[in-house]
Design a protein around this motif. Structure first.
Motif, PDB file in Angstrom:
ATOM      1  N   LEU A  82       0.870  -1.180   0.000  1.00 43.81           N
ATOM      2  CA  LEU A  82       0.000   0.000   0.000  1.00 43.81           C
ATOM      3  C   LEU A  82       0.903   1.226   0.000  1.00 43.81           C
ATOM      4  CD1 LEU A  82      -2.295  -1.373   2.877  1.00 43.81           C
ATOM      5  CD2 LEU A  82      -2.777  -1.481   0.429  1.00 43.81           C
ATOM      6  N   PRO A  83       1.114   1.849  -1.164  1.00 40.54           N
ATOM      7  CA  PRO A  83       2.060   2.973  -1.230  1.00 40.54           C
ATOM      8  C   PRO A  83       1.535   4.202  -0.496  1.00 40.54           C
ATOM      9  CG  PRO A  83       1.169   2.449  -3.425  1.00 40.54           C
ATOM     10  CD  PRO A  83       0.479   1.549  -2.447  1.00 40.54           C
ATOM     11  N   GLU A  84       2.457   4.978   0.061  1.00 41.71           N
ATOM     12  CA  GLU A  84       2.163   6.295   0.645  1.00 41.71           C
ATOM     13  C   GLU A  84       0.989   6.294   1.620  1.00 41.71           C
ATOM     14  OE1 GLU A  84       2.329   9.402  -2.459  1.00 41.71           O
ATOM     15  OE2 GLU A  84       3.544   7.970  -3.589  1.00 41.71           O
ATOM     16  N   LEU A  85       0.983   5.322   2.504  1.00 41.83           N
ATOM     17  CA  LEU A  85      -0.104   5.274   3.499  1.00 41.83           C
ATOM     18  C   LEU A  85       0.138   6.295   4.613  1.00 41.83           C
ATOM     19  CD1 LEU A  85      -2.524   3.400   3.309  1.00 41.83           C
ATOM     20  CD2 LEU A  85      -1.536   2.030   5.127  1.00 41.83           C
ATOM     21  N   PHE A  86       1.411   6.608   4.854  1.00 44.72           N
ATOM     22  CA  PHE A  86       1.753   7.633   5.857  1.00 44.72           C
ATOM     23  C   PHE A  86       2.448   8.793   5.143  1.00 44.72           C
ATOM     24  CE2 PHE A  86       1.082   3.859   8.297  1.00 44.72           C
ATOM     25  CZ  PHE A  86       0.432   4.326   9.424  1.00 44.72           C
ATOM     26  N   SER A  87       2.187  10.013   5.649  1.00 44.87           N
ATOM     27  CA  SER A  87       2.740  11.210   5.009  1.00 44.87           C
ATOM     28  C   SER A  87       4.200  11.402   5.416  1.00 44.87           C
ATOM     29  CB  SER A  87       1.935  12.438   5.435  1.00 44.87           C
ATOM     30  OG  SER A  87       2.161  12.669   6.814  1.00 44.87           O
ATOM     31  N   ASP A 122       9.381 -21.165  18.538  1.00 43.92           N
ATOM     32  CA  ASP A 122       9.965 -20.471  19.697  1.00 43.92           C
ATOM     33  C   ASP A 122       8.920 -19.930  20.672  1.00 43.92           C
ATOM     34  OD1 ASP A 122      12.401 -20.960  18.622  1.00 43.92           O
ATOM     35  OD2 ASP A 122      12.886 -18.889  18.101  1.00 43.92           O
ATOM     36  N   ASP A 123       7.722 -19.642  20.152  1.00 40.60           N
ATOM     37  CA  ASP A 123       6.739 -18.949  20.996  1.00 40.60           C
ATOM     38  C   ASP A 123       5.480 -19.784  21.273  1.00 40.60           C
ATOM     39  OD1 ASP A 123       8.504 -16.798  20.655  1.00 40.60           O
ATOM     40  OD2 ASP A 123       7.396 -16.037  18.921  1.00 40.60           O
ATOM     41  N   GLY A 124       5.340 -20.942  20.585  1.00 42.49           N
ATOM     42  CA  GLY A 124       4.142 -21.768  20.787  1.00 42.49           C
ATOM     43  C   GLY A 124       2.889 -21.101  20.245  1.00 42.49           C
ATOM     44  N   MET A 125       2.996 -20.506  19.060  1.00 42.10           N
ATOM     45  CA  MET A 125       1.801 -19.905  18.436  1.00 42.10           C
ATOM     46  C   MET A 125       1.033 -21.007  17.702  1.00 42.10           C
ATOM     47  SD  MET A 125       1.607 -16.802  15.684  1.00 42.10           S
ATOM     48  CE  MET A 125       2.327 -15.526  16.695  1.00 42.10           C
ATOM     49  N   PRO A 126      -0.255 -21.198  18.023  1.00 41.83           N
ATOM     50  CA  PRO A 126      -0.959 -22.360  17.462  1.00 41.83           C
ATOM     51  C   PRO A 126      -1.112 -22.357  15.947  1.00 41.83           C
ATOM     52  CG  PRO A 126      -2.209 -21.404  19.302  1.00 41.83           C
ATOM     53  CD  PRO A 126      -1.064 -20.471  19.029  1.00 41.83           C
ATOM     54  N   LYS A 127      -1.465 -21.209  15.360  1.00 48.28           N
ATOM     55  CA  LYS A 127      -1.777 -21.198  13.921  1.00 48.28           C
ATOM     56  C   LYS A 127      -1.136 -19.977  13.259  1.00 48.28           C
ATOM     57  CE  LYS A 127      -6.366 -23.144  14.497  1.00 48.28           C
ATOM     58  NZ  LYS A 127      -7.639 -22.677  14.920  1.00 48.28           N
ATOM     59  N   PRO A 128      -1.025 -20.000  11.909  1.00 51.51           N
ATOM     60  CA  PRO A 128      -0.475 -18.805  11.234  1.00 51.51           C
ATOM     61  C   PRO A 128      -1.527 -17.706  11.089  1.00 51.51           C
ATOM     62  CG  PRO A 128      -0.860 -20.550   9.641  1.00 51.51           C
ATOM     63  CD  PRO A 128      -1.242 -21.115  10.975  1.00 51.51           C
ATOM     64  N   ARG A 129      -2.144 -17.361  12.222  1.00 53.81           N
ATOM     65  CA  ARG A 129      -3.132 -16.266  12.202  1.00 53.81           C
ATOM     66  C   ARG A 129      -2.501 -14.989  12.771  1.00 53.81           C
ATOM     67  NH1 ARG A 129      -8.210 -16.410  11.405  1.00 53.81           N
ATOM     68  NH2 ARG A 129      -8.954 -15.296  13.255  1.00 53.81           N
ATOM     69  N   ALA A 130      -1.239 -14.772  12.393  1.00 50.31           N
ATOM     70  CA  ALA A 130      -0.531 -13.538  12.728  1.00 50.31           C
ATOM     71  C   ALA A 130       0.155 -13.117  11.446  1.00 50.31           C
ATOM     72  CB  ALA A 130       0.506 -13.790  13.806  1.00 50.31           C
ATOM     73  N   MET A 131       0.440 -11.833  11.322  1.00 48.16           N
ATOM     74  CA  MET A 131       1.229 -11.416  10.159  1.00 48.16           C
ATOM     75  C   MET A 131       1.972 -10.121  10.431  1.00 48.16           C
ATOM     76  SD  MET A 131      -1.065  -9.781   7.206  1.00 48.16           S
ATOM     77  CE  MET A 131      -2.723 -10.401   7.347  1.00 48.16           C
ATOM     78  N   ASN A 132       3.005  -9.934   9.612  1.00 46.05           N
ATOM     79  CA  ASN A 132       3.765  -8.687   9.673  1.00 46.05           C
ATOM     80  C   ASN A 132       3.126  -7.659   8.774  1.00 46.05           C
ATOM     81  OD1 ASN A 132       5.784  -9.115  11.521  1.00 46.05           O
ATOM     82  ND2 ASN A 132       7.193 -10.015  10.034  1.00 46.05           N
ATOM     83  N   ILE A 133       2.957  -6.453   9.320  1.00 40.35           N
ATOM     84  CA  ILE A 133       2.603  -5.319   8.483  1.00 40.35           C
ATOM     85  C   ILE A 133       3.687  -4.289   8.763  1.00 40.35           C
ATOM     86  CG2 ILE A 133       0.911  -4.417  10.171  1.00 40.35           C
ATOM     87  CD1 ILE A 133      -0.675  -3.439   7.597  1.00 40.35           C
ATOM     88  N   SER A 134       4.307  -3.793   7.687  1.00 33.37           N
ATOM     89  CA  SER A 134       5.521  -3.008   7.883  1.00 33.37           C
ATOM     90  C   SER A 134       5.383  -1.630   7.253  1.00 33.37           C
ATOM     91  CB  SER A 134       6.705  -3.750   7.282  1.00 33.37           C
ATOM     92  OG  SER A 134       6.514  -3.937   5.907  1.00 33.37           O
ATOM     93  N   VAL A 135       6.093  -0.670   7.841  1.00 39.29           N
ATOM     94  CA  VAL A 135       6.059   0.703   7.347  1.00 39.29           C
ATOM     95  C   VAL A 135       7.483   1.089   6.945  1.00 39.29           C
ATOM     96  CG1 VAL A 135       5.466   3.097   7.902  1.00 39.29           C
ATOM     97  CG2 VAL A 135       4.203   1.226   8.993  1.00 39.29           C
ATOM     98  N   PHE A 136       7.645   1.539   5.713  1.00 45.49           N
ATOM     99  CA  PHE A 136       8.960   1.976   5.244  1.00 45.49           C
ATOM    100  C   PHE A 136       9.269   3.347   5.850  1.00 45.49           C
ATOM    101  CE2 PHE A 136       8.694  -0.248   0.762  1.00 45.49           C
ATOM    102  CZ  PHE A 136       8.485  -1.462   1.379  1.00 45.49           C
ATOM    103  N   LEU A 137      10.390   3.453   6.559  1.00 43.00           N
ATOM    104  CA  LEU A 137      10.802   4.753   7.109  1.00 43.00           C
ATOM    105  C   LEU A 137      11.778   5.467   6.174  1.00 43.00           C
ATOM    106  CD1 LEU A 137      11.257   4.154  10.939  1.00 43.00           C
ATOM    107  CD2 LEU A 137       9.193   4.622   9.621  1.00 43.00           C
ATOM    108  N   ASP A 138      12.534   4.694   5.400  1.00 39.49           N
ATOM    109  CA  ASP A 138      13.404   5.253   4.369  1.00 39.49           C
ATOM    110  C   ASP A 138      12.864   4.770   3.029  1.00 39.49           C
ATOM    111  OD1 ASP A 138      15.495   6.347   6.088  1.00 39.49           O
ATOM    112  OD2 ASP A 138      16.022   4.256   6.518  1.00 39.49           O
TER     113      ASP A 138
END
Ligand SMILES: O=C(O)CCC(=O)C(=O)O
Length: 266
Positions: free
Chosen positions: A19-24, A118-134
């Motif tokens: 999602l481009p340019e989500l933050f100003s 490592d953490d005992g998470m039951p299912k892949p119901r987590a995800m990374n959402i990332s913000v580009f700072l540079d």
């Protein structure tokens, strides 16, 4: 802004969405400034490359106001809630530096491989959402993603504790070659303020950065509340134990903070 049905379909098929340019620039400039001062400090949550350059800073949302607001920002929380259909809590929060000249590799891996083992998470119901700072460019160590690899499920992995300062469950070359033959490799690039979300089982990695351009990216690992981790082995600041749902802040909260910092500096 909700994801469109087309974006949701793309996410489910390809395993990622940009999602481009989500933050100003005003919002991102504050985050960049705060990230640099965190790296300059000596908190135990800041992990370094073997050279001493910063690699990642964990849990900044727990002690820094700008990152607290980012960690509860509706532009990040709502798309992931939409995908999982459930409230979320913060499993991990990190600001990866990929420093100019010295930023090191992230080996090929699936994030869920580490969250499960490592953490005992039951299912892949987590995800990374990332913000580009540079600006993330093809030349400064962008994330490399293998599209559609999330459909392979949780792959065999081995614990790499030597290649970098950060232990990771990594994939072997044969597996990566097989999946890349099917899906290829993409490297989403873009200006500061762009947002990349990707499935917990999507195979990815990144090369070192030998350019003069730093490549800071903030990662929120958002986990569905019902999928809380059962058997954590890593410190609290790496795998959080506060499973309360995130309550989103106002959409302009980060912008207001950026403006108040700027006024104070004038
Ligand atoms: O920041 C990067 O280059 C890679 C980070 C990554 O793969 C991860 O945090 O799982």
């Amino acid at each position: 802004m909700p994801l469109t049905p087309q974006q949701i379909e793309t996410f489910h098929t390809e395993g990622w969405l940009f999602l481009p340019e989500l933050f100003s620039e005003e919002e991102v400039a504050l985050l960049r400034h705060e990230a640099d001062s965190i790296y300059d400090g000596n908190r135990p949550e800041v992990w370094r490359e073997k050279s001493g350059a910063p690699r990642t800073a964990f849990a900044a949302h727990t002690y820094n106001e700008a990152f607290r607001l980012l960690g509860a920002h509706p532009r990040l929380i709502e798309p992931v809630e939409e995908i999982f259909g459930e409230h979320l809590y913060m499993h991990q929060f990190k600001i990866n530096a990929k420093a100019a000249f010295t930023g090191e590799v992230w080996q090929w891996h699936q994030d869920y491989g580490t969250w499960k083992r490592d953490d005992g998470m039951p299912k892949p119901r987590a995800m990374n959402i990332s913000v580009f700072l540079d600006e993330v460019m093809h030349i400064n160590g962008p994330l490399l993603l293998v599209p559609r690899s999330q459909h392979e499920g949780d792959l065999k992995a081995s614990h790499d504790t030597v290649t970098t300062s950060y232990p990771l469950w990594t994939l072997d070359e044969e597996t990566v070659t097989r999946l890349v033959k099917k899906g290829g490799i993409v490297a989403p690039v873009g200006k500061p303020g762009g947002v990349l979300m990707f499935h917990g089982n999507l195979v990815h990695g990144s090369a070192g950065n030998i350019t003069p351009y730093p490549r800071k990216i903030v990662y929120l690992t958002l986990n569905a509340v019902s999928n809380y981790i059962r058997t954590p082995t890593r410190p609290e600041y790496i795998a959080h134990r506060d499973f309360r749902p995130i309550e989103p802040v106002d959409d302009d909260a980060l912008l207001r903070l950026a403006r108040s910092h700027r006024q104070a500096a004038e």
